[in-house]
Design a protein around this motif. Structure first.
Motif, PDB file in Angstrom:
ATOM      1  N   THR A 246      -2.626  -1.136  -3.386  1.00 50.53           N
ATOM      2  CA  THR A 246      -3.691  -0.240  -2.940  1.00 50.53           C
ATOM      3  C   THR A 246      -3.110   1.144  -2.702  1.00 50.53           C
ATOM      4  O   THR A 246      -2.095   1.285  -2.008  1.00 50.53           O
TER       5      THR A 246
ATOM      6  N   ARG B 264      -4.034   4.943  -1.229  1.00 56.17           N
ATOM      7  CA  ARG B 264      -4.967   5.753  -0.449  1.00 56.17           C
ATOM      8  C   ARG B 264      -4.608   7.212  -0.658  1.00 56.17           C
ATOM      9  O   ARG B 264      -3.471   7.618  -0.387  1.00 56.17           O
TER      10      ARG B 264
ATOM     11  N   THR C 214       0.825  -1.204   0.000  1.00 65.53           N
ATOM     12  CA  THR C 214       0.000   0.000   0.000  1.00 65.53           C
ATOM     13  C   THR C 214       0.858   1.253   0.000  1.00 65.53           C
ATOM     14  O   THR C 214       2.022   1.231   0.414  1.00 65.53           O
TER      15      THR C 214
END
Length: 204
Positions: free
Chosen positions: A123, A125, A99
């Protein structure tokens, strides 16, 4: 080493984030902890992108390890310091989890660009900030130039960007230093300062 990659903060799972960029330390240069990210840093995601691009489709963009995360971040670095430099603020990576927390001035164009680039298993964010990395760096450099200014009041030991949109300042006495620094650099900049305790640096 590529300067963009050197400035990226990589946080191993369960480890504190390392100060982004070169951290200046009195008594010698050394890597330094910027402390863990706050709940606000981590949870206030404006958008979460789960990679859909086939693995390997970004070949040539990544670091020597050439994992999906490396390739994705290689592309993010390219556009963050290229056509989207005016909105990019910082980046913190958890390699073990695959991430990355990306901090930027809200931008549909930037978000679309990096989200489309994310490979499967990655991922991203995306967090809102109101300042870009160039302006944060200018503030950090200004503070670093003043390191000796506070001698006799407190000891400033480290200055650097923490990757989340703040200037990390390591001192011997945060209680004394924080109000002084906030006043010295103005109300407009106070929100970007993080003043924490840092141990004395020694040459190994």
């Amino acid at each position: 080493m590529d300067r963009r990659t050197d400035r990226r903060t990589r946080a191993r799972a369960g480890a504190a984030a390392v100060a982004m960029g070169t951290v200046l330390a009195l008594g010698g240069l050394q890597g330094a902890s910027a402390g863990t990210r706050t709940a606000e840093d981590v949870s206030a995601s404006a958008e979460v992108c789960v990679g859909e691009r086939p693995e390997g489709s970004l070949a040539g963009h990544g670091a020597p390890e050439d994992t999906p995360l490396d390739r994705t971040l290689g592309y993010v670095d390219k556009v963050a310091y290229g056509r989207h430099a005016e909105v990019f603020t910082g980046l913190v990576v958890d390699e073990d989890a695959g991430t990355a927390d990306i901090y930027r001035i809200p931008s549909v164009a930037f978000d679309s660009d990096v989200c489309r680039a994310a490979e499967k298993g990655v991922t991203l964010r995306l967090h809102d900030r109101d300042i870009n990395e160039a302006d944060l760096t200018a503030l950090s450099d200004r503070i670093a130039d003043d390191m000796g200014r506070w001698d006799g009041t407190f000891d400033m030991r480290q200055v650097g960007l923490d990757g989340t949109g703040h200037v990390h300042i390591g001192v011997d006495d945060p209680v004394t230093a924080e109000p002084i620094l906030r006043k010295a650099y103005g109300e407009a900049n106070a929100t970007y300062l993080r003043v924490t305790h840092a141990p004395q640096a020694y040459l190994q």
